[in-house]
Design a protein around this motif. Structure first.
Motif, PDB file in Angstrom:
ATOM      1  N   SER A 141       0.840  -1.192   0.000  1.00 26.40           N
ATOM      2  CA  SER A 141       0.000   0.000   0.000  1.00 26.40           C
ATOM      3  C   SER A 141       0.881   1.251   0.000  1.00 26.40           C
ATOM      4  O   SER A 141       1.760   1.391   0.840  1.00 26.40           O
ATOM      5  N   LYS A 142       0.622   2.137  -0.960  1.00 25.18           N
ATOM      6  CA  LYS A 142       1.492   3.311  -1.147  1.00 25.18           C
ATOM      7  C   LYS A 142       1.509   4.255   0.050  1.00 25.18           C
ATOM      8  O   LYS A 142       2.528   4.851   0.366  1.00 25.18           O
ATOM      9  N   ASN A 143       0.371   4.424   0.696  1.00 26.38           N
ATOM     10  CA  ASN A 143       0.321   5.408   1.789  1.00 26.38           C
ATOM     11  C   ASN A 143       0.628   4.807   3.155  1.00 26.38           C
ATOM     12  O   ASN A 143       0.451   5.449   4.181  1.00 26.38           O
ATOM     13  N   VAL A 144       1.064   3.532   3.159  1.00 27.89           N
ATOM     14  CA  VAL A 144       1.362   2.871   4.430  1.00 27.89           C
ATOM     15  C   VAL A 144       2.862   2.619   4.555  1.00 27.89           C
ATOM     16  O   VAL A 144       3.463   2.008   3.684  1.00 27.89           O
ATOM     17  N   MET A 145       3.447   3.120   5.640  1.00 29.70           N
ATOM     18  CA  MET A 145       4.845   2.801   5.925  1.00 29.70           C
ATOM     19  C   MET A 145       4.872   1.790   7.058  1.00 29.70           C
ATOM     20  O   MET A 145       4.280   2.011   8.110  1.00 29.70           O
ATOM     21  N   VAL A 146       5.534   0.657   6.820  1.00 29.93           N
ATOM     22  CA  VAL A 146       5.604  -0.391   7.846  1.00 29.93           C
ATOM     23  C   VAL A 146       6.923  -0.264   8.596  1.00 29.93           C
ATOM     24  O   VAL A 146       7.990  -0.217   7.988  1.00 29.93           O
ATOM     25  N   LEU A 147       6.848  -0.173   9.906  1.00 19.62           N
ATOM     26  CA  LEU A 147       8.048  -0.172  10.745  1.00 19.62           C
ATOM     27  C   LEU A 147       8.107  -1.498  11.499  1.00 19.62           C
ATOM     28  O   LEU A 147       7.385  -1.704  12.474  1.00 19.62           O
ATOM     29  N   ASN A 148       8.929  -2.425  10.987  1.00 21.48           N
ATOM     30  CA  ASN A 148       9.076  -3.717  11.649  1.00 21.48           C
ATOM     31  C   ASN A 148      10.069  -3.624  12.809  1.00 21.48           C
ATOM     32  O   ASN A 148      10.965  -2.784  12.795  1.00 21.48           O
ATOM     33  N   HIS A 149       9.916  -4.503  13.777  1.00 16.50           N
ATOM     34  CA  HIS A 149      10.807  -4.587  14.950  1.00 16.50           C
ATOM     35  C   HIS A 149      10.775  -3.317  15.807  1.00 16.50           C
ATOM     36  O   HIS A 149      11.741  -3.000  16.480  1.00 16.50           O
ATOM     37  N   VAL A 150       9.658  -2.601  15.727  1.00 15.52           N
ATOM     38  CA  VAL A 150       9.501  -1.411  16.570  1.00 15.52           C
ATOM     39  C   VAL A 150       8.403  -1.693  17.595  1.00 15.52           C
ATOM     40  O   VAL A 150       7.245  -1.898  17.239  1.00 15.52           O
ATOM     41  N   ASN A 151       8.798  -1.766  18.848  1.00 10.49           N
ATOM     42  CA  ASN A 151       7.882  -2.100  19.929  1.00 10.49           C
ATOM     43  C   ASN A 151       7.406  -0.819  20.614  1.00 10.49           C
ATOM     44  O   ASN A 151       8.175  -0.161  21.311  1.00 10.49           O
ATOM     45  N   MET A 152       6.121  -0.479  20.403  1.00 10.44           N
ATOM     46  CA  MET A 152       5.612   0.750  21.011  1.00 10.44           C
ATOM     47  C   MET A 152       5.377   0.507  22.503  1.00 10.44           C
ATOM     48  O   MET A 152       4.943  -0.568  22.917  1.00 10.44           O
ATOM     49  N   VAL A 153       5.672   1.502  23.300  1.00 11.08           N
ATOM     50  CA  VAL A 153       5.668   1.332  24.756  1.00 11.08           C
ATOM     51  C   VAL A 153       4.523   2.098  25.429  1.00 11.08           C
ATOM     52  O   VAL A 153       3.850   1.588  26.312  1.00 11.08           O
ATOM     53  N   ASP A 154       4.300   3.336  25.006  1.00 12.07           N
ATOM     54  CA  ASP A 154       3.240   4.132  25.629  1.00 12.07           C
ATOM     55  C   ASP A 154       2.688   5.177  24.657  1.00 12.07           C
ATOM     56  O   ASP A 154       3.377   5.615  23.744  1.00 12.07           O
ATOM     57  N   TYR A 155       1.448   5.571  24.931  1.00 17.03           N
ATOM     58  CA  TYR A 155       0.834   6.621  24.119  1.00 17.03           C
ATOM     59  C   TYR A 155       1.380   7.980  24.526  1.00 17.03           C
ATOM     60  O   TYR A 155       1.826   8.182  25.656  1.00 17.03           O
ATOM     61  N   LEU A 156       1.309   8.902  23.586  1.00 15.48           N
ATOM     62  CA  LEU A 156       1.569  10.312  23.882  1.00 15.48           C
ATOM     63  C   LEU A 156       0.215  10.999  23.847  1.00 15.48           C
ATOM     64  O   LEU A 156      -0.656  10.638  23.056  1.00 15.48           O
ATOM     65  N   GLN A 157       0.007  11.962  24.730  1.00 15.72           N
ATOM     66  CA  GLN A 157      -1.285  12.639  24.781  1.00 15.72           C
ATOM     67  C   GLN A 157      -1.101  14.149  24.746  1.00 15.72           C
ATOM     68  O   GLN A 157      -0.117  14.674  25.280  1.00 15.72           O
ATOM     69  N   GLU A 158      -2.051  14.814  24.102  1.00 20.52           N
ATOM     70  CA  GLU A 158      -1.969  16.271  23.984  1.00 20.52           C
ATOM     71  C   GLU A 158      -3.385  16.832  23.913  1.00 20.52           C
ATOM     72  O   GLU A 158      -4.219  16.286  23.181  1.00 20.52           O
ATOM     73  N   ASP A 159      -3.669  17.869  24.645  1.00 16.95           N
ATOM     74  CA  ASP A 159      -4.988  18.509  24.655  1.00 16.95           C
ATOM     75  C   ASP A 159      -6.122  17.491  24.834  1.00 16.95           C
ATOM     76  O   ASP A 159      -7.125  17.520  24.115  1.00 16.95           O
ATOM     77  N   GLY A 160      -5.949  16.571  25.738  1.00 17.72           N
ATOM     78  CA  GLY A 160      -7.017  15.620  26.032  1.00 17.72           C
ATOM     79  C   GLY A 160      -7.243  14.556  24.971  1.00 17.72           C
ATOM     80  O   GLY A 160      -8.270  13.885  24.989  1.00 17.72           O
ATOM     81  N   ALA A 161      -6.321  14.406  24.040  1.00 20.67           N
ATOM     82  CA  ALA A 161      -6.474  13.355  23.025  1.00 20.67           C
ATOM     83  C   ALA A 161      -5.145  12.642  22.821  1.00 20.67           C
ATOM     84  O   ALA A 161      -4.081  13.208  23.068  1.00 20.67           O
ATOM     85  N   VAL A 162      -5.243  11.390  22.376  1.00 19.47           N
ATOM     86  CA  VAL A 162      -4.024  10.641  22.074  1.00 19.47           C
ATOM     87  C   VAL A 162      -3.395  11.241  20.811  1.00 19.47           C
ATOM     88  O   VAL A 162      -4.080  11.502  19.824  1.00 19.47           O
ATOM     89  N   SER A 163      -2.102  11.489  20.883  1.00 18.69           N
ATOM     90  CA  SER A 163      -1.453  12.212  19.778  1.00 18.69           C
ATOM     91  C   SER A 163      -0.257  11.442  19.213  1.00 18.69           C
ATOM     92  O   SER A 163       0.602  11.995  18.565  1.00 18.69           O
ATOM     93  N   GLY A 164      -0.244  10.135  19.466  1.00 15.60           N
ATOM     94  CA  GLY A 164       0.849   9.318  18.953  1.00 15.60           C
ATOM     95  C   GLY A 164       1.342   8.357  20.003  1.00 15.60           C
ATOM     96  O   GLY A 164       0.641   8.078  20.987  1.00 15.60           O
ATOM     97  N   ALA A 165       2.532   7.844  19.798  1.00 13.97           N
ATOM     98  CA  ALA A 165       3.100   6.896  20.759  1.00 13.97           C
ATOM     99  C   ALA A 165       4.614   6.890  20.622  1.00 13.97           C
ATOM    100  O   ALA A 165       5.161   7.342  19.623  1.00 13.97           O
ATOM    101  N   TRP A 166       5.255   6.374  21.671  1.00 12.23           N
ATOM    102  CA  TRP A 166       6.704   6.205  21.584  1.00 12.23           C
ATOM    103  C   TRP A 166       7.056   4.750  21.868  1.00 12.23           C
ATOM    104  O   TRP A 166       6.283   4.014  22.483  1.00 12.23           O
ATOM    105  N   GLY A 167       8.220   4.362  21.368  1.00 16.17           N
ATOM    106  CA  GLY A 167       8.635   2.985  21.571  1.00 16.17           C
ATOM    107  C   GLY A 167      10.110   2.802  21.310  1.00 16.17           C
ATOM    108  O   GLY A 167      10.873   3.779  21.302  1.00 16.17           O
TER     109      GLY A 167
END
Lengths: 586, 103
Positions: A141-167
């Motif tokens: 899929s052209k608009n999908v970037m796959v990041l293999n071997h990346v283990n996300m650890v926790d969400y990031l939050q901003e202005d009362g909404a989830v705004s991503g994650a770190w790992g």
């Protein structure tokens, strides 16, 4: 420490069945949105379908309706389901099955071209390559970037909404920060909370993937999301030793369950998923075990077909038959219960979501085993849920400006992760290391540490995992007590889990793989603590074995409601919610 | 329950290290190696991925294993499972990729 920072409209965490299908949906229906799919392993074989799957267990066969499926799942779970969620899944089962066939999945057909059915809800497939097929479609899929071997650890939050994650990127040994307008959690359920059937050299020979560590549940709890029905644990009834599926024998060739005396006992116990397990447990306790699936008497051809079928999903079983010469046409196949799991694809455990699969956190959606309320979801249900979550996340992301990660947040998270590497060679020079050490965690005697012995932690990750599994086994209804528990026992279990949680902060890793193991343990501890709170809150026995509360051995109409939970100030807070039927909204 | 890498056959392509769902395999000095055999789930993804049939799967002794080795040869039309027994004999089961399970 090396870092990778990315931005996307939508971040999908976990590339199993639900995550891959969410990516495929976003590619086909929302090509204008940028998508990142992050998986702790490689999506080609990650998640619980790594070895393959024997059948599609959720399909609306001719003469049946989606409502029939809702009724079946509702009955099997003794009423504790979300009718609204189940119906939306059942309505999509056949649509995603067609899509799977388009992607290349081989499905057994009748001469007229219709799918050959197995029982009322199943169709037969060659599911060995189901994961590579889904992964291939997601990757191209052209608009999908796959990041293999990346283990996300926790969400990031901003202005009362989830705004991503770190790992963490286990391969590249770097931290990863992804800012996203919407996040879809599809990390699967939780295995490895309890002592497994074979705690020694085969400790990971379990039913559910040992790499599904409940990360999504734990991340959600830590971010304040509401969870539901953890107490409806799932315990699989499997072939002894190999923990291979039994459905192929029970439904495929119609093998009856018999005890050691050759008596068919099932009708005395009822026939829901939990009752089938409870029957085996009870027969064993009554001194009439072991229990078997009666395969003796099948033909040579049937046996050969079975050998091939198992190679497509659980090669260990075929290996065992060939190796031990205990051929199923002569010898019945012994069955046993596994250790308990928390898994929303089979029972109702997971995120409390609305019809669009939005969690109680704005901008966070859930699909597959991590989403609650809809048992008997199976593979097709996970795919439909991925699709529903993808559409809803796309809608949400369209109206939101891509969040920016504050530098201060990035620094704080880095510091926290770094503390687990302190005193080790990894902590001293992460970037220059190229080759991982063989042992995942450090331990007092391990090489690769720089600290003097007196500063080293006494325990390593493995030993704390053992301690957690033992506490859960003994006090929270594991194999040891035939899945039964008391409130006094649960209190003990909780005390142990809290103690191990405190100890886990002192763990040290000497590479990123070891770091991932620490995070996995912490996630399992978080899930265990929530599970114990849920089990204590449901003061009845609604499901034998799955939640066998010895203080309250009967069913109680007062508990015809959901047990939900949230983490508040570090404590699990229980709340009850009234049942939601199909046509209602939560 | 685990897999074993036959070092002399391994060419260090890294295919197995890529697909292991538990990140258990890695390359050291050009050869694949497993971190801890106890952590293998037994999915056989690496066995099927290896172009040199350098990885076999075995049933651990606590699961009733008797020393057999299970290899897989991936061909375009079939997946050929090869079981080698301690007495030197072998057994092959060919699974047609275009055929669904009968059960």
């Amino acid at each position: 420490m090396k870092t990778l920072t990315k931005q996307a409209d939508i971040l999908i965490i976990g590339g199993g069945a639900a995550g891959c299908y969410a990516a495929i949906t976003l590619a086909e229906k929302h090509p204008g949105l940028s998508v990142i799919l992050a998986d702790k392993a490689n999506i080609k074989r990650s998640g619980c379908l790594a070895a393959g799957v024997n059948a599609l267990n959720a399909y609306i066969t001719p003469g049946h309706t989606p409502m029939d499926y809702v009724r079946y799942a509702e009955k099997d779970a003794e009423g504790i389901v979300r009718g609204d969620l189940l119906l939306s899944l059942a309505e999509g089962f056949n649509r995603v099955t067609e899509k799977l066939e388009q992607l290349g999945l081989v499905i057994l057909k009748n001469p007229d071209g219709s799918y050959r059915t197995r029982g009322n809800r199943n169709i037969k497939i060659n599911g060995e390559n189901i994961k590579p097929l889904l992964a291939e479609a997601a990757t191209r899929s052209k608009n999908v970037m796959v990041l293999n071997h990346v283990n996300m650890v926790d969400y990031l939050q901003e202005d009362g909404a989830v705004s991503g994650a770190w790992g963490i990127d286990v391969r590249e040994e770097r931290m990863v920060f992804i800012a996203a307008s919407a996040v879809i959690c599809a990390t699967g359920g939780a295995a490895g909370l309890y002592l497994p059937n074979h705690p020694g050299s085969s400790r990971h020979k379990m039913w559910y993937s040992p790499f599904n560590t409940g990360a999504g549940y734990a991340m959600g709890l830590r971010a304040g999301a509401e969870m539901t029905t953890f107490e409806m644990r799932f315990i699989a009834l499997r072939c002894k030793g190999t923990i291979a599926p039994t459905g192929t024998l029970a439904q495929g060739i119609g093998a009856a369950q018999v005890n050691a005396r050759g008596e068919a006992y099932q009708t005395a116990y009822g026939n829901t998923t939990s009752e089938r397990l409870f029957a085996v447990v009870s027969e064993n306790l009554a001194g009439r075990g072991p229990c078997y699936l009666k395969t003796s008497g099948i033909t040579q051809e049937e046996q050969e077909s079975l050998e091939k079928a198992y190679l497509n999903m659980a090669p260990a079983q075929t290996m065992r038959w060939c190796e031990t010469k205990l051929e199923p046409r002569y010898y019945d196949v012994e069955v046993e219960g596994t250790e308990p799991y928390v898994v929303g694809g089979h029972t109702g455990s997971g995120y409390w979501v609305d019809e669009k699969r939005q969690t109680t956190l704005k901008g966070l959606f859930a699909a597959g085993d991590v989403a609650g309320g809809a048992p008997q979801k199976y593979v097709t249900g996970a795919l439909v849920e991925g699709e529903i979550a993808a559409d809803a996340a796309a809608e949400f992301a369209k109206d939101r400006k891509t969040p920016v990660l504050p530098a201060e947040t990035v620094e704080r998270k880095k510091e926290w992760a770094m503390h687990f590497l302190q005193g080790t060679s990894a902590g001293a020079n992460v970037a220059s290391r190229s080759c991982a050490d063989t042992s995942p965690s450090m331990g007092a005697a391990a090489p690769g540490h720089l600290w003097p012995s007196e500063k080293l932690p006494v325990y390593d990750t493995d030993s704390l995992e053992d301690a957690m599994q033992q506490a859960m086994d003994e006090y929270a209804g594991g194999i040891k007590t035939s899945y039964r528990y008391t409130e006094a026992g649960l209190f003990q279990a909780n005390a142990h889990i809290e103690r191990i949680e405190r100890l886990s902060d002192f763990l040290r890793a000497r590479d990123f793989y070891g770091l991932m193991k620490i995070f996995e343990l912490k996630d399992r501890l978080m899930v265990s603590r929530a599970l114990i709170a849920h089990m204590s809150a449901r003061k009845e026995t609604r499901w034998h074995s799955f939640a066998e509360n010895l203080d309250h051995p009967g069913k109680d109409a007062a508990y015809e409601k959901y047990v939900n939970s949230r983490l508040e100030d570090g404590k699990i807070k229980i709340l009850f919610r009234p049942l939601v039927k199909e046509g209602d909204t939560a | 329950m685990s897999v074993f890498v036959e070092r002399e056959k391994c060419v260090g392509c890294g295919g197995c290290t890529e697909v292991c769902p538990g990140n258990l395999l890695f390359l050291r000095e050009g050869k694949a190696q497993i971190r801890d055999v106890r952590d293998c789930w037994g999915c056989t993804a690496c066995v099927k991925e290896c172009p040199k049939n350098a990885i076999f799967y075995y049933l651990a002794a606590d699961l009733g294993g008797a020393g057999g080795r299970l290899y897989a040869e991936d061909t375009p039309s079939t997946l050929n499972w090869v079981m080698k027994w301690p007495d030197g004999s072998e057994e092959r089961i060919l699974v047609d990729k275009k055929k669904a399970n009968e059960y």
